[in-house]
Design an enzyme around this catalytic site. Structure first.
Site, PDB file in Angstrom:
ATOM      1  N   HIS A 129       0.829  -1.203   0.000  1.00 46.33           N
ATOM      2  CA  HIS A 129       0.000   0.000   0.000  1.00 46.33           C
ATOM      3  C   HIS A 129       0.865   1.255   0.000  1.00 46.33           C
ATOM      4  O   HIS A 129       2.040   1.219   0.345  1.00 46.33           O
ATOM      5  CB  HIS A 129      -0.901   0.017   1.237  1.00 46.33           C
ATOM      6  CG  HIS A 129      -0.143   0.168   2.526  1.00 46.33           C
ATOM      7  ND1 HIS A 129       0.598  -0.853   3.073  1.00 46.33           N
ATOM      8  CD2 HIS A 129       0.014   1.233   3.370  1.00 46.33           C
ATOM      9  CE1 HIS A 129       1.170  -0.441   4.186  1.00 46.33           C
ATOM     10  NE2 HIS A 129       0.834   0.831   4.397  1.00 46.33           N
ATOM     11  N   ASP A 131       0.586   5.118   1.874  1.00 46.84           N
ATOM     12  CA  ASP A 131      -0.090   5.606   3.074  1.00 46.84           C
ATOM     13  C   ASP A 131      -1.333   6.408   2.699  1.00 46.84           C
ATOM     14  O   ASP A 131      -1.282   7.292   1.841  1.00 46.84           O
ATOM     15  CB  ASP A 131       0.866   6.469   3.906  1.00 46.84           C
ATOM     16  CG  ASP A 131       1.901   5.623   4.631  1.00 46.84           C
ATOM     17  OD1 ASP A 131       1.621   4.437   4.897  1.00 46.84           O
ATOM     18  OD2 ASP A 131       2.986   6.157   4.926  1.00 46.84           O
ATOM     19  N   HIS A 280       4.590   0.176  -0.172  1.00 45.98           N
ATOM     20  CA  HIS A 280       5.464  -0.530   0.755  1.00 45.98           C
ATOM     21  C   HIS A 280       4.697  -1.637   1.463  1.00 45.98           C
ATOM     22  O   HIS A 280       3.464  -1.651   1.495  1.00 45.98           O
ATOM     23  CB  HIS A 280       6.109   0.427   1.760  1.00 45.98           C
ATOM     24  CG  HIS A 280       5.137   1.172   2.627  1.00 45.98           C
ATOM     25  ND1 HIS A 280       4.463   2.300   2.202  1.00 45.98           N
ATOM     26  CD2 HIS A 280       4.733   0.953   3.905  1.00 45.98           C
ATOM     27  CE1 HIS A 280       3.681   2.742   3.177  1.00 45.98           C
ATOM     28  NE2 HIS A 280       3.820   1.938   4.217  1.00 45.98           N
ATOM     29  N   ARG A 297       6.135   8.077  12.871  1.00 47.82           N
ATOM     30  CA  ARG A 297       6.093   8.604  11.503  1.00 47.82           C
ATOM     31  C   ARG A 297       5.490   9.993  11.456  1.00 47.82           C
ATOM     32  O   ARG A 297       4.631  10.360  12.275  1.00 47.82           O
ATOM     33  CB  ARG A 297       5.324   7.673  10.570  1.00 47.82           C
ATOM     34  CG  ARG A 297       3.818   7.698  10.717  1.00 47.82           C
ATOM     35  CD  ARG A 297       3.161   6.860   9.631  1.00 47.82           C
ATOM     36  NE  ARG A 297       1.711   6.813   9.793  1.00 47.82           N
ATOM     37  CZ  ARG A 297       0.891   6.137   9.007  1.00 47.82           C
ATOM     38  NH1 ARG A 297       1.370   5.436   8.004  1.00 47.82           N
ATOM     39  NH2 ARG A 297      -0.414   6.158   9.219  1.00 47.82           N
TER      40      ARG A 297
END
Length: 324
Positions: A129, A131, A280, A297
């Site tokens: 996917h 983000d 990723h 993140r």
């Protein structure tokens, strides 16, 4: 901005950095900079060009705290502040999302984490996917920092979607250039028997957009195969059977090993990737281990994707540009 190697190499030399590619199509390690001390404009330009060229770059042995992480991100864009974060995220730093929160999600809905993960990733391609791909304006980039990592397992893998597109045959490129697909939160989740609290949550919090299947990168001009296993619901205009066959072919193309790089995390590692040109795969080999894995993140605000024909993406439900 360009990905021409001469421009990038010149910027890197001027900044005093070393960029060492780690795979043929994607990924590079950057050394010669202490992110906690801040970057000057020349270094920012060099890092930006390295990200555009290699799609994901890695820094090791960094000493960033939450404030330094956000300050570093601000040199490259505007950090977003997700409204819904778990208890592990720092309450006083709204731009930071701690990925240990993900361990809480299954428990909120009556599942152990490994069961929740299996129901979301029940095929080999489902976990890939970008983000927040169901949003109308997915983040432009993500900067992920490792605090605590297991002694083994827990690697992350990225794939270069521009290289994947370029690797298609000319007739297939011509076919997919004009297609669009619906990206929807929670696509492919396999419900539990009987009442499923997580399924009800997904239905009550739908997020969906129609994106071009081939996106034109807003900075490099590259054509990007804008597909992933976690969010893509249906190619519009095709039957279910046709859509499933085409999507499987494109996902297999996007995740071919030659277009990927796998990163072994260490405490203090930082990965900075272009969320517009990569997908990723978060690790699936550490859920059964007892070792903690705590990552933080920051995501940078993105724009609305535009296709080869110049048409932008369209919102379907639960999303609007700039609204988090």
């Amino acid at each position: 901005m360009t990905t021409d190697s001469r421009t990038t190499d010149g910027a890197v030399r001027a900044a005093g950095l070393e960029v060492r590619p780690v795979a043929g199509h994607i990924g590079a390690e950057i050394t010669g900079v202490d992110l906690a001390e801040g970057l000057d404009d020349t270094q920012v330009a060099a890092v930006r060009e390295a990200v555009l060229r290699w799609k994901v770059v890695f820094f090791r042995g960094q000493r960033l705290d939450h404030a330094g992480h956000v300050a570093f991100a601000r040199r490259f864009g505007e950090p977003v502040a997700p409204r819904k974060r778990g208890g592990a995220s720092p309450a006083d730093v709204p731009e930071i999302e701690t990925t240990a929160d993900r361990l809480e999600l299954g428990g909120r809905f009556g599942m152990e984490h490994d069961e929740w993960l299996r129901r979301r990733r029940h095929t080999l391609l489902r976990g890939w996917h970008c983000d927040h791909g169901a949003r109308i304006d997915p983040p432009a980039a993500t900067i992920l920092r490792a605090e605590t990592v297991p002694p083994y397992g827990g690697d992350t893998t990225w794939s270069n979607l521009a290289a994947a597109y370029a690797g298609l045959s000319a007739p297939v490129r011509g076919f997919v250039d004009g297609l669009r697909a619906e990206h929807r939160l929670g696509v492919g989740y396999q419900p539990r028997p009987g009442d499923d609290a997580y399924l009800r949550h997904l239905l009550d919090h739908q997020v969906a957009s129609v994106h071009p299947l081939v996106r034109v990168h807003p900075e490099t001009g590259e054509r990007v195969l804008y597909v992933n296993g976690y969010y893509v619901e249906q190619i519009t205009g095709l039957s279910r059977a046709e859509s499933a066959a085409v999507l499987e072919m494109l996902l297999e193309q996007a995740t071919r090993p030659e277009y990927t790089v796998r990163f072994r995390w260490e405490p203090g590692s930082v990965a900075f990737w272009d969320n517009r040109a990569t997908i990723h795969l978060a690790p699936g080999d550490n859920a059964h281990l007892s070792f903690p894995r705590t990552m933080h993140r920051v995501m940078l605000a993105g724009d609305v994707p535009v296709g080869v024909d110049g048409r932008p993406s369209e919102p379907v439900t639960g999303t609007a540009p700039g609204r988090w």
